[in-house]
Design a protein around this motif. Structure first.
Motif, PDB file in Angstrom:
ATOM      1  N   ALA A  58      19.313 -28.272  24.689  1.00  0.00           N
ATOM      2  CA  ALA A  58      18.312 -27.221  24.894  1.00  0.00           C
ATOM      3  C   ALA A  58      18.794 -25.883  24.347  1.00  0.00           C
ATOM      4  CB  ALA A  58      17.984 -27.102  26.378  1.00  0.00           C
ATOM      5  N   ALA A  59      20.068 -25.574  24.547  1.00  0.00           N
ATOM      6  CA  ALA A  59      20.619 -24.318  24.034  1.00  0.00           C
ATOM      7  C   ALA A  59      20.544 -24.289  22.509  1.00  0.00           C
ATOM      8  CB  ALA A  59      22.063 -24.148  24.501  1.00  0.00           C
ATOM      9  N   LEU A  60      20.867 -25.401  21.863  1.00  0.00           N
ATOM     10  CA  LEU A  60      20.809 -25.452  20.401  1.00  0.00           C
ATOM     11  C   LEU A  60      19.377 -25.337  19.894  1.00  0.00           C
ATOM     12  CD1 LEU A  60      23.546 -28.145  19.771  1.00  0.00           C
ATOM     13  CD2 LEU A  60      23.673 -25.696  19.196  1.00  0.00           C
ATOM     14  N   TYR A  80      28.788 -32.774  20.404  1.00  0.00           N
ATOM     15  CA  TYR A  80      27.331 -32.953  20.442  1.00  0.00           C
ATOM     16  C   TYR A  80      26.760 -32.851  19.033  1.00  0.00           C
ATOM     17  CZ  TYR A  80      22.489 -32.560  21.896  1.00  0.00           C
ATOM     18  OH  TYR A  80      21.143 -32.796  22.064  1.00  0.00           O
ATOM     19  N   LEU A  81      27.208 -31.868  18.271  1.00  0.00           N
ATOM     20  CA  LEU A  81      26.714 -31.707  16.898  1.00  0.00           C
ATOM     21  C   LEU A  81      27.120 -32.886  16.017  1.00  0.00           C
ATOM     22  CD1 LEU A  81      27.323 -27.896  16.567  1.00  0.00           C
ATOM     23  CD2 LEU A  81      25.091 -29.035  16.356  1.00  0.00           C
ATOM     24  N   ASP A  82      28.315 -33.422  16.219  1.00  0.00           N
ATOM     25  CA  ASP A  82      28.745 -34.614  15.476  1.00  0.00           C
ATOM     26  C   ASP A  82      27.838 -35.799  15.779  1.00  0.00           C
ATOM     27  OD1 ASP A  82      30.851 -33.247  14.313  1.00  0.00           O
ATOM     28  OD2 ASP A  82      32.368 -34.063  15.678  1.00  0.00           O
ATOM     29  N   ALA A  88      22.824 -30.312  11.938  1.00  0.00           N
ATOM     30  CA  ALA A  88      23.902 -29.759  11.111  1.00  0.00           C
ATOM     31  C   ALA A  88      23.515 -28.430  10.465  1.00  0.00           C
ATOM     32  CB  ALA A  88      24.320 -30.766  10.044  1.00  0.00           C
ATOM     33  N   ASP A  89      22.232 -28.238  10.183  1.00  0.00           N
ATOM     34  CA  ASP A  89      21.796 -26.990   9.553  1.00  0.00           C
ATOM     35  C   ASP A  89      21.948 -25.780  10.472  1.00  0.00           C
ATOM     36  OD1 ASP A  89      19.602 -28.251  11.041  1.00  0.00           O
ATOM     37  OD2 ASP A  89      18.383 -26.585  10.319  1.00  0.00           O
ATOM     38  N   LEU A  90      22.179 -26.006  11.739  1.00  0.00           N
ATOM     39  CA  LEU A  90      22.362 -24.898  12.687  1.00  0.00           C
ATOM     40  C   LEU A  90      23.774 -24.310  12.632  1.00  0.00           C
ATOM     41  CD1 LEU A  90      20.611 -26.148  15.940  1.00  0.00           C
ATOM     42  CD2 LEU A  90      19.887 -24.300  14.440  1.00  0.00           C
ATOM     43  N   VAL A  91      24.717 -25.053  12.082  1.00  0.00           N
ATOM     44  CA  VAL A  91      26.118 -24.626  12.087  1.00  0.00           C
ATOM     45  C   VAL A  91      26.325 -23.514  11.066  1.00  0.00           C
ATOM     46  CG1 VAL A  91      28.522 -25.349  11.776  1.00  0.00           C
ATOM     47  CG2 VAL A  91      26.874 -26.882  12.883  1.00  0.00           C
ATOM     48  N   GLU A  92      26.982 -22.456  11.524  1.00  0.00           N
ATOM     49  CA  GLU A  92      27.302 -21.320  10.662  1.00  0.00           C
ATOM     50  C   GLU A  92      28.028 -21.821   9.412  1.00  0.00           C
ATOM     51  OE1 GLU A  92      29.728 -17.173  11.249  1.00  0.00           O
ATOM     52  OE2 GLU A  92      30.572 -18.981  12.125  1.00  0.00           O
ATOM     53  N   PRO A  93      27.570 -21.414   8.221  1.00  0.00           N
ATOM     54  CA  PRO A  93      28.257 -21.833   6.998  1.00  0.00           C
ATOM     55  C   PRO A  93      29.713 -21.339   6.995  1.00  0.00           C
ATOM     56  CG  PRO A  93      26.134 -20.887   6.479  1.00  0.00           C
ATOM     57  CD  PRO A  93      26.393 -20.617   7.939  1.00  0.00           C
ATOM     58  N   ALA A  94      30.614 -22.192   6.539  1.00  0.00           N
ATOM     59  CA  ALA A  94      32.043 -21.821   6.465  1.00  0.00           C
ATOM     60  C   ALA A  94      32.221 -20.642   5.529  1.00  0.00           C
ATOM     61  CB  ALA A  94      32.859 -23.013   5.993  1.00  0.00           C
ATOM     62  N   GLY A  95      33.119 -19.746   5.915  1.00  0.00           N
ATOM     63  CA  GLY A  95      33.438 -18.624   5.053  1.00  0.00           C
ATOM     64  C   GLY A  95      32.424 -17.496   5.117  1.00  0.00           C
TER      65      GLY A  95
END
Length: 99
Positions: A58-60, A80-82, A88-95
């Protein structure tokens, strides 16, 4: 078992209630366009009942609706994301640290 989830913006967390009792929370600190999720806790009485998954899911979804991304610093949120690659598109891009 009746559950409800509230976003406690002042407390920088999402809280899950089971039958009216606080059962757990996940920290969610906003840093610009990123929500840092760095800690999730569920009371032992609710362990193994899917409470953490319901809470984090729910938080995501709330993070998605806000147009932000997430920095999953919490091991449970990363797990949970794994398990939910559709998020996966919610994860902050690396760098690209938040503003």
């Amino acid at each position: 078992m009746s559950t409800s989830i509230e976003h406690d913006e002042a407390g920088q967390r999402y809280v899950i209630y089971v039958d009216g009792d606080e059962a757990g929370f996940t920290q969610a600190r906003v840093e610009g366009d990123v929500v840092v999720m760095d800690h999730t806790v569920v009371d032992d009485a609710y362990s193994g009942q899917g409470v953490a998954a319901e809470l984090v899911g729910a938080a995501l979804q709330d993070v998605r609706s806000s147009g932000r991304t997430v920095r999953p610093s919490c091991s449970y949120v990363r797990h949970y994301l794994d398990e939910h690659p559709e998020l996966a598109d919610l994860v902050e891009p690396a760098g690209e640290p938040s503003a």
